[in-house]
Design a protein around this motif. Sequence first.
Motif, short mmCIF file in Angstrom:
data_model
loop_
_atom_site.label_atom_id
_atom_site.label_comp_id
_atom_site.label_asym_id
_atom_site.label_seq_id
_atom_site.Cartn_x
_atom_site.Cartn_y
_atom_site.Cartn_z
N GLN A 61 6.26 -3.45 -7.08
CA GLN A 61 6.11 -2.01 -7.24
C GLN A 61 5.41 -1.40 -6.02
O GLN A 61 5.79 -0.32 -5.56
N ALA A 62 4.40 -2.09 -5.50
CA ALA A 62 3.70 -1.60 -4.31
C ALA A 62 4.64 -1.60 -3.11
O ALA A 62 4.63 -0.66 -2.29
N ARG A 63 5.48 -2.63 -2.99
CA ARG A 63 6.46 -2.68 -1.90
C ARG A 63 7.45 -1.52 -2.02
O ARG A 63 7.80 -0.87 -1.03
N GLY A 64 7.90 -1.24 -3.24
CA GLY A 64 8.81 -0.11 -3.45
C GLY A 64 8.16 1.21 -3.08
O GLY A 64 8.79 2.08 -2.46
N TRP A 66 5.76 1.60 -0.89
CA TRP A 66 5.64 1.58 0.58
C TRP A 66 6.95 2.02 1.24
O TRP A 66 6.96 2.86 2.13
N LEU A 67 8.06 1.44 0.78
CA LEU A 67 9.37 1.79 1.33
C LEU A 67 9.71 3.26 1.07
O LEU A 67 10.25 3.94 1.94
N HIS A 68 9.37 3.73 -0.11
CA HIS A 68 9.68 5.12 -0.42
C HIS A 68 8.77 6.10 0.32
O HIS A 68 9.15 7.25 0.54
N VAL A 125 6.34 9.32 -3.75
CA VAL A 125 5.00 8.84 -3.41
C VAL A 125 4.03 8.73 -4.59
O VAL A 125 2.90 8.28 -4.42
N SER A 126 4.46 9.10 -5.78
CA SER A 126 3.58 9.05 -6.94
C SER A 126 3.38 7.61 -7.42
O SER A 126 4.27 6.77 -7.32
N ARG A 127 2.19 7.36 -7.99
CA ARG A 127 1.90 6.07 -8.58
C ARG A 127 2.06 6.11 -10.11
O ARG A 127 1.73 5.15 -10.79
N ALA A 155 5.24 -4.12 7.90
CA ALA A 155 3.94 -3.42 7.78
C ALA A 155 3.37 -3.60 6.39
O ALA A 155 2.16 -3.81 6.22
N PHE A 156 4.23 -3.55 5.37
CA PHE A 156 3.76 -3.76 4.00
C PHE A 156 3.17 -5.16 3.83
O PHE A 156 2.09 -5.32 3.27
#
Length: 166
Positions: A61-64, A66-68, A125-127, A155-156
């Motif tokens: 989820q964090a990687r997603g 980051w990409l978004h 960008v929302s969590r 970078a991630f």
Amino acid sequence: MTVGQAWLTTGQAAMLLGTSRQHVVDLCRRGMVPFETVGSHRRLRRTDVEAFAGGTLTRDQARGLWLHRAVAGRLVLDPDGTLNKARANLEKLQRIHPTGMAARWLGQWQAALDAGTEAVFDVLVSRSPQAVELRQNSPFAGVLSEQERQAALAAFRSWWHRERTA
């Protein structure tokens, strides 16, 4: 089921969250917690339930996210091109997934795209649990070049490693 088991029933998820089973069912129906259907029963990934409970993101989820965030940068530079690409991708995805949970998420992407650039930024960008799930069914494939995508992923990985070893 054992404590470390990957899949939970709605009752087990309710115990983990400290809520009722019906509340977990309602969270599933609203798309707040993803689930799989096995026969007529819902099964939830333990990691998804724990992430919902703690407000933390899994590595995927964090990687997603980051990409978004990189996609959001592209949206700043080329709003019309980025949104047009997402709309074209969304049409294709909706033809492939006319029903089920994917169709529900794609419908929510349609609503965000219809609402305009600011609404799309919010999802990118929302969590929030809803945004996390929406990004799992993203219509933004191809917005980043392969070189940009690979740079963002590198970078991630670097950031993730620093965060976990600090």
